[in-house]
Design an enzyme around this catalytic site. Structure first.
Site, PDB file in Angstrom:
ATOM      1  N   THR A   1      -6.702   3.212  10.697  1.00  0.00           N
ATOM      2  CA  THR A   1      -6.078   3.414  12.005  1.00  0.00           C
ATOM      3  C   THR A   1      -6.260   2.247  12.968  1.00  0.00           C
ATOM      4  O   THR A   1      -5.636   2.244  14.034  1.00  0.00           O
ATOM      5  CB  THR A   1      -6.629   4.684  12.671  1.00  0.00           C
ATOM      6  OG1 THR A   1      -8.056   4.603  12.750  1.00  0.00           O
ATOM      7  CG2 THR A   1      -6.236   5.922  11.884  1.00  0.00           C
TER       8      THR A   1
ATOM      9  N   PRO B   1      -0.402   9.976   0.344  1.00  0.00           N
ATOM     10  CA  PRO B   1       0.654   8.968   0.185  1.00  0.00           C
ATOM     11  C   PRO B   1       1.559   8.853   1.405  1.00  0.00           C
ATOM     12  O   PRO B   1       1.536   9.686   2.314  1.00  0.00           O
ATOM     13  CB  PRO B   1       1.442   9.512  -1.006  1.00  0.00           C
ATOM     14  CG  PRO B   1       1.369  11.000  -0.810  1.00  0.00           C
ATOM     15  CD  PRO B   1       0.011  11.283  -0.179  1.00  0.00           C
TER      16      PRO B   1
ATOM     17  N   LYS C   1       0.856  -1.191   0.000  1.00  0.00           N
ATOM     18  CA  LYS C   1       0.000   0.000   0.000  1.00  0.00           C
ATOM     19  C   LYS C   1       0.889   1.236   0.000  1.00  0.00           C
ATOM     20  O   LYS C   1       1.655   1.453   0.937  1.00  0.00           O
ATOM     21  CB  LYS C   1      -0.910   0.001   1.235  1.00  0.00           C
ATOM     22  CG  LYS C   1      -1.676   1.303   1.461  1.00  0.00           C
ATOM     23  CD  LYS C   1      -2.395   1.293   2.806  1.00  0.00           C
ATOM     24  CE  LYS C   1      -2.991   2.653   3.113  1.00  0.00           C
ATOM     25  NZ  LYS C   1      -3.633   2.689   4.452  1.00  0.00           N
TER      26      LYS C   1
END
Length: 523
Positions: free
Chosen positions: A365, A97, A79
Site C-alpha cells: 500500500t 489476485p 505482478k
C-alpha cells in the site's frame, strides 16, 4: 488578506514520494505552477524493492509514459497477485489476485464455492490468475499483446478518472514490481526536463510566519527557499508537518504491532530461478517475509515486531530464508512508524508518503498511498482564499484510505489460522477496531460485498476481503442460505469456464522470464 492564487510549490524530500509528487504536479499544472524539490544529498531514503496496486498504471498513463520507457530503467516486472505462504499452515498458499469476482444468479462465485466448490483451492476455482501465478506466466504475449485484449485498446475503460472513480468499473490484470530508487531517479529526469527545479541541499530550519504557516525553509548552501504550498516528503521524520507544525501522529500499533524490518537486495540468476509474477508474503515466527522479483535480483525483507524478535534474530532468519546468495549482501534495518498523521494537510503544508502515514508493507500500500494523495492534492488544490473545506476534504480522503487499509491488514492477522508461536497466538487476542469486529460477524454468514466493507474508498474492493477470509482460514464462513435452494448448474458452468480459460492461458502465455528476455532486457 493576500488572495493571489498559490503558484509556487516547494517539495522537501526526494525519494519515490517526492519525485512522484513533482512529476504529477508538473504534468497537471504545467507552467502555471512552479515546482521546486529540495533534497539532501546525504540523507538516505527508505525505498527498497517496491510492489504496487494495479491502479498505479493510471499514474504512468497520466504522465504519458509507456511501459517500454520506464520499466527497463527501473528493473520492473509484472505482478498478478500477492501470494500468501504459510499463513494458514506450513506448505499452504493462496493468492490475492488482480481479478474481479464473477457472480452467478446474483451471488459471488465464492458463495457457490463455499456451497459446493470443485476443489479445496478457492483461488484457482474462482480466479484465472491463480493458475497463471502457479505457472509463472507473464500477462503479455511475446508480441506485446495483453491476455485481456480490451485493455490494450482501452475501449472498455472510462478515461480521466481518479483511482476512487475507477473502482468497481474495471480491474486491470496486473501491477508492477520495481526498484524504488531507480523509479525516483527516472522521475527526477522526467520532472527536471519539464521544468521542476532541483535543489540538492540540507534543510536546516523551517520558518513560520505570524499565522503559523510556513514562509520558507532555510538550507545550508542555498539560503532561504520560499513558496506558497509546501509538501513534506521527509519520510518518517515528518520534518515540516509533524516537527515544525506540530501535527500529532495517530499510532496504529495497538492493532498492528509490526514496527521493524530488515531488508536485503539479493542478485540472483533469474534464468535459473524464473521471475514469479507475484509478490510473496511468507509467514514466519514473529512476522512475515516479503519477496519481490525484479530484473536480475530480488528485494526481500523480514517485517517483524521488536517485542517478539531482535534485529539480530530477524536478520539471521531472513538470511537463512534467502540462502547462500544473501551471505555477502548488506542488510538495511528499518524502524517503521505505523499509523498516520492526525491531519495530512495543515495550513499550507501537505504531507505525502511516510510523513503522512504508513500501515506496514503487507499488501503493497505504500506507493498506493502516495499516488492517492497526489491525486487528491490536485483535486483539492487551493485558490487564493485557501478555503478550509478543501483542506478538510483532502484530510478526510487520506485518513479514510489509511483507516480502511488498517482494517484490511488487521483482518490478515486475525484471520490467519497459523497459531504456532507467541506472535501468532497474540494476533488472535489483539485489539480489533469496533467496526471491523461487527463486519466480521456479518461476513461469517454473508460474504463481503459493497454494502458491508469499510464504507469509504480505500483501494480494496469486496473481492479482496473474500480472498483473505477464504485464504487465511481461521474465521468460519458459510454460504448464503439461499444457495441451498438454488440450481447450481450455472455456477458449475462458470467454474468449468474458469478452469478452461486458465488452462488455455497457461499453455499459450510465455513465462515472465521468457517475456522480458524477448523484450531485450538483461535478465
Amino acid at each position: 488578506m493576500n488572495t493571489r492564487n498559490p503558484d509556487k510549490v516547494v517539495i522537501v524530500g526526494g525519494g519515490t514520494a517526492g519525485w512522484m509528487t513533482a512529476s504529477y504536479l508538473k504534468k497537471a499544472f504545467g507552467e502555471r505552477v512552479s515546482v521546486t524539490l529540495v533534497e539532501s544529498g546525504t540523507i538516505g531514503t527508505v525505498g527498497v524493492g517496491e510492489a504496487t496496486f494495479s491502479d498505479i498504471r493510471h499514474f504512468f498513463e497520466f504522465l504519458d509514459l509507456r511501459e517500454e520507457e520506464w520499466m527497463p530503467a527501473c528493473n520492473a516486472t509484472y505482478k498478478l497477485a500477492v501470494r500468501f505462504q504459510d499463513w494458514q499452515r506450513p506448505g499452504h498458499h493462496f493468492y490475492h489476485p488482480f481479478e474481479q469476482m464473477r457472480s452467478v444468479d446474483g451471488f459471488p462465485l465464492t458463495d457457490w464455492w463455499l456451497q459446493n466448490g470443485p476443489t479445496d483451492r478457492f483461488d484457482r476455482d474462482c480466479f484465472v490468475m491463480a493458475s497463471l501465478c502457479d505457472a509463472g506466466r507473464s500477462p503479455r504475449y511475446l508480441n506485446g499483446s495483453l491476455l485481456q485484449q480490451e485493455f490494450d485498446e482501452r475501449a472498455e475503460e472510462p478515461a480521466g478518472l481518479t483511482m476512487s472513480e475507477h473502482q468497481g468499473k474495471t480491474q486491470f490484470p496486473y501491477a508492477y514490481h520495481f526498484e524504488a530508487a531507480l523509479l525516483a531517479e527516472f522521475l527526477s529526469g522526467y520532472s527536471k526536463d519539464r521544468g521542476v527545479k532541483h535543489v540538492v541541499d540540507e534543510v536546516l530550519e523551517v520558518k513560520l510566519d505570524d499565522r503559523g504557516w510556513i514562509s520558507h525553509v532555510v538550507t545550508k548552501e542555498h539560503g532561504d527557499i520560499g513558496g506558497d504550498l509546501f509538501v513534506d516528503c521527509t519520510g518518517f521524520r515528518g520534518v515540516l508537518l509533524n516537527q515544525a507544525l506540530g501535527v500529532p501522529f495517530v499510532s496504529y500499533q495497538d492493532t498492528l504491532p509490526n514496527d521493524s524490518a530488515v531488508a536485503l537486495q539479493v542478485p540472483l540468476d533469474m534464468e535459473a530461478r524464473g521471475i514469479p509474477p507475484y509478490t510473496r508474503a511468507t509467514a514466519k515466527e514473529a512476522g512475515w517475509i516479503w519477496t519481490i522479483p525484479l530484473i536480475g535480483r530480488i528485494g526481500t525483507g523480514y517485517v517483524y515486531a521488536k517485542d517478539y524478535c531482535s534485529p539480530e534474530e530477524a536478520e539471521r532468519t531472513l538470511r537463512e530464508f534467502v540462502g547462500p546468495e544473501a551471505a555477502d549482501v548488506e542488510a538495511n534495518h528499518i524502524r517503521m512508524r505505523i499509523g498516520r498523521s492526525e491531519q495530512s494537510w495543515k495550513n499550507n503544508c501537505v504531507a505525502i508518503g511516510l510523513s503522512s502515514g504508513f500501515v506496514e508493507p503487507l499488501e503493497s500500500t505504500g506507493i498506493f498511498f502516495i499516488h492517492h494523495a497526489i491525486e487528491q492534492l490536485v483535486k483539492h488544490f487551493p485558490a487564493g482564499d485557501w478555503h478550509p473545506q478543501l483542506r478538510a476534504g483532502y484530510n478526510s480522503a487520506v485518513a479514510n484510505v489509511m483507516d480502511g487499509v488498517r482494517e484490511f491488514l488487521v483482518l490478515h492477522y486475525l484471520g490467519a489460522a497459523r497459531n504456532d508461536t507467541r506472535y501468532w497466538k497474540d494476533t488472535k487476542t489483539r485489539a480489533v477496531p469496533d467496526a471491523l469486529a461487527e463486519r466480521i460477524e456479518r461476513w461469517k454468514v454473508q460474504l463481503p460485498d459493497s454494502e458491508n466493507v469499510f464504507p469509504y474508498y480505500h483501494g480494496l474492493p469486496p473481492y479482496s476481503y473474500m480472498a483473505i477470509l477464504l485464504g487465511t482460514g481461521a474465521i468460519g464462513l458459510r454460504p448464503s442460505p439461499a444457495l441451498a435452494l438454488a440450481d447450481p448448474a450455472a455456477a458449475e458452468k462458470e467454474f468449468t469456464a474458469i478452469r478452461d480459460r486458465a488452462r488455455f492461458l497457461v499453455d499459450t502465455l510465455p513465462s515472465q522470464y521468457e517475456y522480458f528476455a524477448a523484450m531485450g532486457q538483461r535478465v
